[in-house]
Motif scaffolding. Structure first.
Motif, short mmCIF file in Angstrom:
data_model
loop_
_atom_site.label_atom_id
_atom_site.label_comp_id
_atom_site.label_asym_id
_atom_site.label_seq_id
_atom_site.Cartn_x
_atom_site.Cartn_y
_atom_site.Cartn_z
N ASN A 323 0.80 -1.22 0.00
CA ASN A 323 0.00 0.00 0.00
C ASN A 323 0.84 1.27 0.00
O ASN A 323 0.32 2.35 -0.29
CB ASN A 323 -0.92 0.01 1.22
CG ASN A 323 -1.94 -1.11 1.20
OD1 ASN A 323 -2.66 -1.26 0.22
ND2 ASN A 323 -2.01 -1.90 2.26
N ASN A 324 2.11 1.15 0.33
CA ASN A 324 3.00 2.31 0.39
C ASN A 324 3.37 2.74 -1.03
O ASN A 324 4.06 2.02 -1.74
CB ASN A 324 4.25 1.96 1.20
CG ASN A 324 5.14 3.16 1.44
OD1 ASN A 324 5.11 4.14 0.70
ND2 ASN A 324 5.94 3.10 2.50
N GLY A 325 2.89 3.90 -1.41
CA GLY A 325 3.12 4.39 -2.77
C GLY A 325 4.59 4.46 -3.14
O GLY A 325 4.95 4.27 -4.30
N LYS A 326 5.46 4.73 -2.15
CA LYS A 326 6.89 4.83 -2.43
C LYS A 326 7.51 3.47 -2.75
O LYS A 326 8.57 3.40 -3.36
CB LYS A 326 7.60 5.46 -1.24
CG LYS A 326 7.20 6.92 -0.98
CD LYS A 326 7.95 7.49 0.19
CE LYS A 326 7.56 8.95 0.44
NZ LYS A 326 8.28 9.53 1.60
N LYS A 327 6.85 2.40 -2.31
CA LYS A 327 7.39 1.06 -2.54
C LYS A 327 6.72 0.34 -3.70
O LYS A 327 7.14 -0.75 -4.09
CB LYS A 327 7.25 0.22 -1.27
CG LYS A 327 8.08 0.73 -0.10
CD LYS A 327 7.92 -0.17 1.12
CE LYS A 327 8.77 0.32 2.28
NZ LYS A 327 8.63 -0.56 3.48
N ILE A 328 5.66 0.93 -4.25
CA ILE A 328 4.97 0.30 -5.37
C ILE A 328 5.80 0.46 -6.64
O ILE A 328 6.15 1.58 -7.03
CB ILE A 328 3.57 0.92 -5.57
CG1 ILE A 328 2.67 0.58 -4.37
CG2 ILE A 328 2.93 0.43 -6.87
CD1 ILE A 328 1.32 1.25 -4.41
N LYS A 329 6.12 -0.67 -7.26
CA LYS A 329 6.90 -0.65 -8.49
C LYS A 329 6.32 -1.67 -9.46
O LYS A 329 6.54 -2.87 -9.33
CB LYS A 329 8.37 -0.97 -8.21
CG LYS A 329 9.09 0.07 -7.37
CD LYS A 329 10.55 -0.30 -7.14
CE LYS A 329 11.26 0.76 -6.29
NZ LYS A 329 12.70 0.41 -6.06
N VAL A 330 5.54 -1.18 -10.41
CA VAL A 330 4.94 -2.05 -11.44
C VAL A 330 5.32 -1.51 -12.80
O VAL A 330 4.97 -0.38 -13.16
CB VAL A 330 3.40 -2.10 -11.29
CG1 VAL A 330 2.82 -3.02 -12.35
CG2 VAL A 330 3.00 -2.56 -9.89
N ARG A 331 6.05 -2.31 -13.55
CA ARG A 331 6.47 -1.92 -14.91
C ARG A 331 5.63 -2.72 -15.91
O ARG A 331 5.88 -3.88 -16.16
CB ARG A 331 7.95 -2.21 -15.11
CG ARG A 331 8.48 -1.86 -16.51
CD ARG A 331 9.96 -2.15 -16.58
NE ARG A 331 10.24 -3.56 -16.31
CZ ARG A 331 10.19 -4.52 -17.24
NH1 ARG A 331 9.87 -4.21 -18.49
NH2 ARG A 331 10.47 -5.76 -16.92
N ASP A 332 4.61 -2.07 -16.44
CA ASP A 332 3.67 -2.76 -17.32
C ASP A 332 4.40 -3.31 -18.55
O ASP A 332 5.02 -2.55 -19.31
CB ASP A 332 2.56 -1.80 -17.77
CG ASP A 332 1.38 -2.53 -18.39
OD1 ASP A 332 0.26 -2.32 -17.93
OD2 ASP A 332 1.59 -3.32 -19.33
N ASN A 333 4.35 -4.64 -18.73
CA ASN A 333 4.97 -5.23 -19.90
C ASN A 333 4.03 -6.22 -20.61
O ASN A 333 4.47 -7.11 -21.31
CB ASN A 333 6.28 -5.94 -19.52
CG ASN A 333 6.09 -7.06 -18.50
OD1 ASN A 333 4.99 -7.31 -18.04
ND2 ASN A 333 7.18 -7.74 -18.16
#
Length: 388
Positions: A323-333
Motif C-alpha cells: 500500500n506504500n506508494g513509495k514502494k509500489i513498483k509495477v512496470r507494465d509489460n
C-alpha cells in the motif's frame, strides 16, 4: 433461519530452515472438525502485508525472516472464526495442533426479510468497504491447459499488479516479473489473444456492474467471517435463470467477502487488510470448450468424434499487498494479442524457491505427474530447459 456450529482444527506443521538470509519456513494444513481441508483460507501477517492462501487441500506455506518472530499469523476463512497466534508462540508449542470453536450463526427474521437492502447497500458501498487507493498485488498466476482430462501445458507467472479495487473496471498495470512453464505437449494449441490475468478484473461482475433489479434474489445460507455474521444471497437473472451470482455479504459492514458466478464457475475471495479494507485474496475459473481435430489426430488420440474437449484452469493467489506508494513498483509489460504461454522470461530457480508458494495440492501433483510422464522429463528440468 440458518444455524451453524462448527469446530476447526488447524494443523500447523512447522519446519524451520535457516539459510544465509535466516529464512523461516512455516508450513501448515487447515481442516475442519471432520478433518476435511479448508481451501482458499487467507493466511497473513497483516502488519507486514505478507500472505498467501491455502490450496485445494488446505495446505499453505509462509516464508518469513527472523524479524517476523514477534509478528502474528492470522488465518481467516468463511464459516470459521479467525485464528491468530504469534509466530514465536507457535514455534514454542509442544503440539502443533490448534483447535478452534466456531460461533453459532443465528440471523433473526428481520435480517432475512430485509436481505434485499443488503444487496443494494453492498453494491453501493464498494467504495467504502474495499481498498480504492492504488495498491500493488503480488500474484501467483497459474494456467493448466488440459486435453481430454490430461494436463499438457502449465504456465506460472509471478505478477505485479497495480489496482484500485472492484470500483475500477480493470487493472491499471500488470508486470510479468517472473515466469516458468512446462514443455507444450498440446495437440490443439489454441491461444488467447490477451494475457489471461487481465480477465480477473474484466470478468469480475463487481467491476462490470451488477444491475440488481435484473435478478431475483433470495437468501440461501448464512455463515461468518472475522467474527461477523454473513448472509449468502443468490441472484438469478429474471430473463435467464441459468445465469446466477452469489454474494457473501457481511451483515454489519455490508462488505462482500466472496463472489461466485455462473460464468466459468468463477470464484473471487476477498480479505481485510490492516486498515479493514477488502482486497483480493484468491480467484479461480475454468474455461471449457471443444475444438475440431484432423483425422490423423482423431486416430492418434483414439477419439470417438472429430472434436476434442479442452479446458484452461486458471488460478490466482495473492501473495502480498503493498500500500506504500513509495514502494509500489509495477512496470507494465503486457503485450496485446499475446497468449500467456508466449511470454519468454528465463526461469529463475532461486526466485521460485524463496517465495510463498502454496504446497502442491493433489490436483497440482496429479497434473505435474501427467506432464512428466508424457516424455519422462521431471517438471523442474522442463522449467530449466524451456527458456526461449
Amino acid at each position: 433461519m440458518f444455524k451453524k456450529s462448527s469446530v476447526v482444527y488447524l494443523f500447523l506443521f512447522l519446519s524451520l530452515v535457516f539459510n544465509a538470509q535466516e529464512t523461516i519456513k512455516v508450513e501448515g494444513l487447515i481442516v475442519d472438525k471432520d478433518k476435511y481441508p479448508v481451501p482458499y483460507a487467507a493466511v497473513s501477517i497483516l502488519s507486514k502485508s505478507i500472505g498467501t492462501a491455502s490450496n485445494d487441500d488446505g495446505g499453505f506455506v509462509l516464508k518469513l525472516i527472523q524479524d517476523n518472530l514477534k509478528d502474528s499469523i492470522t488465518v481467516s476463512a468463511l464459516g470459521f472464526k479467525t485464528f491468530t497466534i504469534k509466530v514465536e508462540d507457535f514455534i514454542g508449542l509442544d503440539e502443533k495442533i490448534i483447535k478452534l470453536v466456531e460461533d453459532v450463526v443465528s440471523l433473526d427474521e428481520i435480517t432475512l426479510v430485509d436481505y434485499k437492502s443488503y444487496v443494494k447497500d453492498a453494491l453501493k458501498n464498494l467504495k467504502n468497504t474495499t481498498q480504492r487507493k492504488g495498491h500493488q498485488l503480488n500474484i501467483l498466476y497459474r494456467r493448466f491447459s488440459n486435453e481430454n482430462g490430461t494436463s499438457r501445458f502449465l504456465v506460472e507467472h509471478y505478477l505485479k499488479v497495480y489496482d484500485r479495487g472492484p470500483t475500477s473496471s480493470e487493472f491499471e498495470e500488470i508486470e510479468v516479473a517472473e515466469s516458468r512453464k512446462s514443455n507444450d505437449y498440446r495437440f490443439a494449441k489454441k491461444k488467447q489473444k490477451f494475457h489471461a490475468a487481465v480477465m480477473i478484473a474484466k470478468q469480475n461482475p463487481l467491476r462490470k456492474g451488477i444491475y440488481r433489479n435484473d435478478y431475483k434474489w433470495e437468501v440461501i445460507d448464512d455463515t461468518s467471517y472475522d467474527g461477523e455474521d454473513v448472509i449468502v444471497v443468490e441472484g438469478k437473472q429474471k430473463e435467464n435463470p441459468k445465469k446466477w451470482i452469489k454474494l457473501y455479504i457481511g451483515v454489519d459492514t455490508k462488505g462482500i467477502y466472496k463472489l461466485e458466478n455462473y460464468n466459468l464457475k468463477a470464484v473471487y475471495i476477498y480479505k481485510k487488510n490492516k486498515e479493514g479494507k477488502l482486497v483480493l485474496s484468491y480467484h479461480n475459473r475454468e474455461y471449457v470448450f471443444n475444438e475440431k481435430v484432423t483425422p490423423y489426430m482423431k486416430k492418434l488420440l483414439k477419439l470417438k468424434s472429430n472434436m476434442i474437449k479442452l479446458s484452461y484452469r486458471h488460478e490466482a493467489i495473492v501473495l502480498g499487498v503493498e500500500n506504500n506508494g513509495k514502494k509500489i513498483k509495477v512496470r507494465d509489460n503486457i503485450i496485446k494479442g499475446k497468449d500467456i504461454g508466449d511470454y519468454n522470461i528465463e526461469y529463475n530457480s532461486d526466485f521460485w524457491k524463496n517465495i510463498n508458494l502454496p504446497p502442491d495440492s493433489k490436483f497440482y501433483k496429479r497434473s505435474a505427474k501427467q506432464l512428466e510422464e508424457l516424455f519422462g522429463i521431471p517438471l523442474e528440468n522442463q522449467f530449466k530447459l524451456i527458456k526461449y
